[in-house]
Design a protein around this motif. Structure first.
Motif, PDB file in Angstrom:
ATOM      1  N   ARG A   1       0.805  -1.212   0.000  1.00 38.37           N
ATOM      2  CA  ARG A   1       0.000   0.000   0.000  1.00 38.37           C
ATOM      3  C   ARG A   1       0.849   1.279   0.000  1.00 38.37           C
ATOM      4  O   ARG A   1       0.603   2.188  -0.811  1.00 38.37           O
ATOM      5  CB  ARG A   1      -0.971   0.000   1.182  1.00 38.37           C
ATOM      6  CG  ARG A   1      -1.838   1.257   1.274  1.00 38.37           C
ATOM      7  CD  ARG A   1      -2.911   1.083   2.341  1.00 38.37           C
ATOM      8  NE  ARG A   1      -2.334   0.808   3.642  1.00 38.37           N
ATOM      9  CZ  ARG A   1      -1.882   1.736   4.481  1.00 38.37           C
ATOM     10  NH1 ARG A   1      -1.950   3.015   4.125  1.00 38.37           N
ATOM     11  NH2 ARG A   1      -1.386   1.404   5.653  1.00 38.37           N
ATOM     12  N   PRO A   2       1.873   1.419   0.894  1.00 38.96           N
ATOM     13  CA  PRO A   2       2.686   2.645   0.862  1.00 38.96           C
ATOM     14  C   PRO A   2       3.408   2.834  -0.468  1.00 38.96           C
ATOM     15  O   PRO A   2       3.578   3.973  -0.927  1.00 38.96           O
ATOM     16  CB  PRO A   2       3.687   2.438   2.010  1.00 38.96           C
ATOM     17  CG  PRO A   2       3.052   1.416   2.896  1.00 38.96           C
ATOM     18  CD  PRO A   2       2.286   0.524   1.992  1.00 38.96           C
TER      19      PRO A   2
ATOM     20  N   ARG B   1       2.341   1.797  -3.484  1.00 38.31           N
ATOM     21  CA  ARG B   1       1.358   2.240  -4.475  1.00 38.31           C
ATOM     22  C   ARG B   1       1.010   3.719  -4.282  1.00 38.31           C
ATOM     23  O   ARG B   1       0.851   4.468  -5.259  1.00 38.31           O
ATOM     24  CB  ARG B   1       0.094   1.385  -4.374  1.00 38.31           C
ATOM     25  CG  ARG B   1       0.311  -0.079  -4.747  1.00 38.31           C
ATOM     26  CD  ARG B   1      -0.990  -0.874  -4.641  1.00 38.31           C
ATOM     27  NE  ARG B   1      -0.775  -2.264  -4.922  1.00 38.31           N
ATOM     28  CZ  ARG B   1      -0.752  -2.787  -6.159  1.00 38.31           C
ATOM     29  NH1 ARG B   1      -0.936  -1.986  -7.204  1.00 38.31           N
ATOM     30  NH2 ARG B   1      -0.556  -4.069  -6.344  1.00 38.31           N
ATOM     31  N   GLU B   2       0.882   4.129  -3.036  1.00 34.65           N
ATOM     32  CA  GLU B   2       0.552   5.521  -2.754  1.00 34.65           C
ATOM     33  C   GLU B   2       1.669   6.449  -3.216  1.00 34.65           C
ATOM     34  O   GLU B   2       1.417   7.540  -3.745  1.00 34.65           O
ATOM     35  CB  GLU B   2       0.276   5.709  -1.262  1.00 34.65           C
ATOM     36  CG  GLU B   2      -0.989   5.009  -0.784  1.00 34.65           C
ATOM     37  CD  GLU B   2      -1.204   5.152   0.707  1.00 34.65           C
ATOM     38  OE1 GLU B   2      -0.331   5.770   1.371  1.00 34.65           O
ATOM     39  OE2 GLU B   2      -2.222   4.659   1.219  1.00 34.65           O
ATOM     40  N   GLN B   3       2.930   6.011  -3.026  1.00 36.22           N
ATOM     41  CA  GLN B   3       4.057   6.835  -3.453  1.00 36.22           C
ATOM     42  C   GLN B   3       4.086   6.983  -4.967  1.00 36.22           C
ATOM     43  O   GLN B   3       4.412   8.050  -5.498  1.00 36.22           O
ATOM     44  CB  GLN B   3       5.368   6.220  -2.963  1.00 36.22           C
ATOM     45  CG  GLN B   3       6.594   7.089  -3.214  1.00 36.22           C
ATOM     46  CD  GLN B   3       6.497   8.446  -2.526  1.00 36.22           C
ATOM     47  OE1 GLN B   3       6.204   8.516  -1.345  1.00 36.22           O
ATOM     48  NE2 GLN B   3       6.741   9.510  -3.274  1.00 36.22           N
TER      49      GLN B   3
ATOM     50  N   VAL C   1       1.456   7.014  -6.955  1.00 34.30           N
ATOM     51  CA  VAL C   1       0.402   7.970  -7.303  1.00 34.30           C
ATOM     52  C   VAL C   1       0.851   9.402  -7.010  1.00 34.30           C
ATOM     53  O   VAL C   1       0.597  10.320  -7.791  1.00 34.30           O
ATOM     54  CB  VAL C   1      -0.896   7.635  -6.534  1.00 34.30           C
ATOM     55  CG1 VAL C   1      -1.972   8.684  -6.813  1.00 34.30           C
ATOM     56  CG2 VAL C   1      -1.405   6.257  -6.917  1.00 34.30           C
ATOM     57  N   ILE C   2       1.524   9.593  -5.869  1.00 31.83           N
ATOM     58  CA  ILE C   2       2.009  10.932  -5.515  1.00 31.83           C
ATOM     59  C   ILE C   2       3.046  11.408  -6.525  1.00 31.83           C
ATOM     60  O   ILE C   2       3.036  12.581  -6.955  1.00 31.83           O
ATOM     61  CB  ILE C   2       2.591  10.929  -4.091  1.00 31.83           C
ATOM     62  CG1 ILE C   2       1.477  10.737  -3.054  1.00 31.83           C
ATOM     63  CG2 ILE C   2       3.361  12.221  -3.812  1.00 31.83           C
ATOM     64  CD1 ILE C   2       1.963  10.616  -1.629  1.00 31.83           C
TER      65      ILE C   2
ATOM     66  N   TYR D   1      -1.583  11.212   0.219  1.00 33.50           N
ATOM     67  CA  TYR D   1      -2.592  10.376  -0.424  1.00 33.50           C
ATOM     68  C   TYR D   1      -3.660  10.051   0.606  1.00 33.50           C
ATOM     69  O   TYR D   1      -3.391   9.396   1.612  1.00 33.50           O
ATOM     70  CB  TYR D   1      -1.951   9.090  -0.943  1.00 33.50           C
ATOM     71  CG  TYR D   1      -2.893   8.209  -1.741  1.00 33.50           C
ATOM     72  CD1 TYR D   1      -3.071   8.408  -3.096  1.00 33.50           C
ATOM     73  CD2 TYR D   1      -3.603   7.178  -1.119  1.00 33.50           C
ATOM     74  CE1 TYR D   1      -3.923   7.608  -3.838  1.00 33.50           C
ATOM     75  CE2 TYR D   1      -4.461   6.378  -1.851  1.00 33.50           C
ATOM     76  CZ  TYR D   1      -4.617   6.590  -3.205  1.00 33.50           C
ATOM     77  OH  TYR D   1      -5.471   5.796  -3.929  1.00 33.50           O
ATOM     78  N   GLN D   2      -4.864  10.506   0.365  1.00 28.05           N
ATOM     79  CA  GLN D   2      -5.939  10.322   1.332  1.00 28.05           C
ATOM     80  C   GLN D   2      -7.274  10.197   0.599  1.00 28.05           C
ATOM     81  O   GLN D   2      -7.573  10.975  -0.306  1.00 28.05           O
ATOM     82  CB  GLN D   2      -5.990  11.499   2.312  1.00 28.05           C
ATOM     83  CG  GLN D   2      -6.950  11.320   3.473  1.00 28.05           C
ATOM     84  CD  GLN D   2      -6.856  12.472   4.458  1.00 28.05           C
ATOM     85  OE1 GLN D   2      -6.438  13.584   4.112  1.00 28.05           O
ATOM     86  NE2 GLN D   2      -7.232  12.229   5.693  1.00 28.05           N
TER      87      GLN D   2
ATOM     88  N   VAL E   1      -4.772  12.355  -4.252  1.00 23.27           N
ATOM     89  CA  VAL E   1      -3.654  13.134  -3.723  1.00 23.27           C
ATOM     90  C   VAL E   1      -4.155  14.519  -3.335  1.00 23.27           C
ATOM     91  O   VAL E   1      -4.831  15.180  -4.115  1.00 23.27           O
ATOM     92  CB  VAL E   1      -2.525  13.250  -4.762  1.00 23.27           C
ATOM     93  CG1 VAL E   1      -1.378  14.094  -4.205  1.00 23.27           C
ATOM     94  CG2 VAL E   1      -2.017  11.872  -5.149  1.00 23.27           C
TER      95      VAL E   1
END
Length: 320
Positions: free
Chosen positions: A81-82, A84-86, A88-89, A197-198, A202
């Motif tokens: 998860r972290p 994937r979020e990075q 996207v950011i 990311y929330q 973003v």
């Protein structure tokens, strides 16, 4: 109220009249300066001209890591998860032309400055460990208790003075990191936002607010260990024991939790909850843990430490 203020003033005078206290403050400023110089002259990498290529390369590497994790049967979705979020950011930065906040900027240096709170914790623990125990070892506790002041006010004033010293250390790190970061890296990029990311997207946040949040999260460990040292100092009247035990747990508590992370009950251990950064930049030690759960556990420990301190101090006979 006036009586309480006078007691706190008296405790502050005891703390700041010591040469060692000012040496601690000076050491913190010196460490921040050394950290800035190391970042500037030894770790500096100029990526301002090719940050887009760097992010594209980073995304490719993250994609490979995600693929490797997905092929591991024992690895859950939380592990990726972290990553994937990075990704996207990074894509958001590329699309909106928002360069990353590298360490070679004032914001980048200030984002790393909360790491210095671990060193500040050592100094505050020393103060907390001696503020009560020293009164007993020198016999001055009798002079305090013969005053027409309730014991809980005496104990509370000592803790508040310790807490104010901890706050001073945090402010010293914050201000000195801003000054050092600005002098070494310049004040450009002050309008850069912090990306988070929330809720599946973003969002841009104020960078200074993010830094304050980091200091708040990093302070949890300091507050709990200082309170623990204060309790040991009150119960056993030994500053050496309070310092030694508190520093030992400060630097080994997280490692102990990691060794026991396969057990579900480990989430109730104090040190499994002091690292609040795990909820914004990582994965909780035990799956299912939340920020609210950790704050509740910390509050329970905090109340227990103070309750033990107050009961022992209130019942202790110092007439001998």
């Amino acid at each position: 109220m006036y009586q309480m203020i006078r007691l706190i003033q008296n405790e502050n005078m005891k703390i700041y009249k010591r040469v060692g206290t000012w040496i601690m403050i000076g050491v913190i400023i010196l460490i921040v300066l050394i950290g800035g110089m190391v970042s500037k002259f030894l770790l500096s990498q100029d990526t301002s001209d090719n940050w887009q290529q760097q992010l594209q390369l980073e995304n490719a590497q993250l994609a490979e890591q995600i693929s490797e994790f997905e092929n591991m049967p024992m690895v859950g979705s939380n592990a990726t998860r972290p990553l994937r979020e990075q990704v996207v950011i990074n894509e958001y930065r590329l699309e909106n032309n928002i360069p990353p906040v590298e360490s070679e900027t004032v914001w980048g240096f200030m984002i790393s400055s909360p790491d210095f709170t671990a060193i500040a914790s050592v100094f505050v623990i020393v103060i907390a460990a001696g503020i009560v125990a020293t009164e007993f070892s020198t016999g001055t506790i009798k002079l305090l208790l013969i005053r027409p002041v309730k014991r809980y006010k005496i104990l509370l004033s000592k803790y508040i003075a310790t807490f104010l010293f901890a706050l001073l250390m945090l402010v010293t790190i914050l201000v000195s990191s801003f000054v050092v970061g600005g002098l070494l890296f310049g004040f450009s990029g002050m309008d850069f936002p912090y990306l988070v990311y929330q809720g599946g997207e973003v969002m841009e946040r104020n960078m200074l607010l993010h830094i304050f949040t980091l200091y708040g999260f990093n302070s949890a460990d300091m507050i709990m260990m200082v309170t623990f040292a204060f309790m040991i100092s009150t119960v056993f009247r030994s500053s050496s024991l309070a310092i030694g035990l508190s520093l030992f747990l400060l630097f080994t508590g997280q490692q102990l939790v990691m060794l026991l992370s396969q057990y579900d009950w480990v989430k109730y251990i104090l040190f499994a909850n002091t690292n609040l950064n795990q909820y914004i930049s990582g994965v909780p030690i035990v799956e299912g843990m939340t920020m609210a759960f950790s704050l509740t556990v910390l509050l329970v420990y905090f109340v227990c430490f103070h309750a033990i301190s107050w009961v022992i101090f209130h019942k202790r006979d110092v007439t001998a």
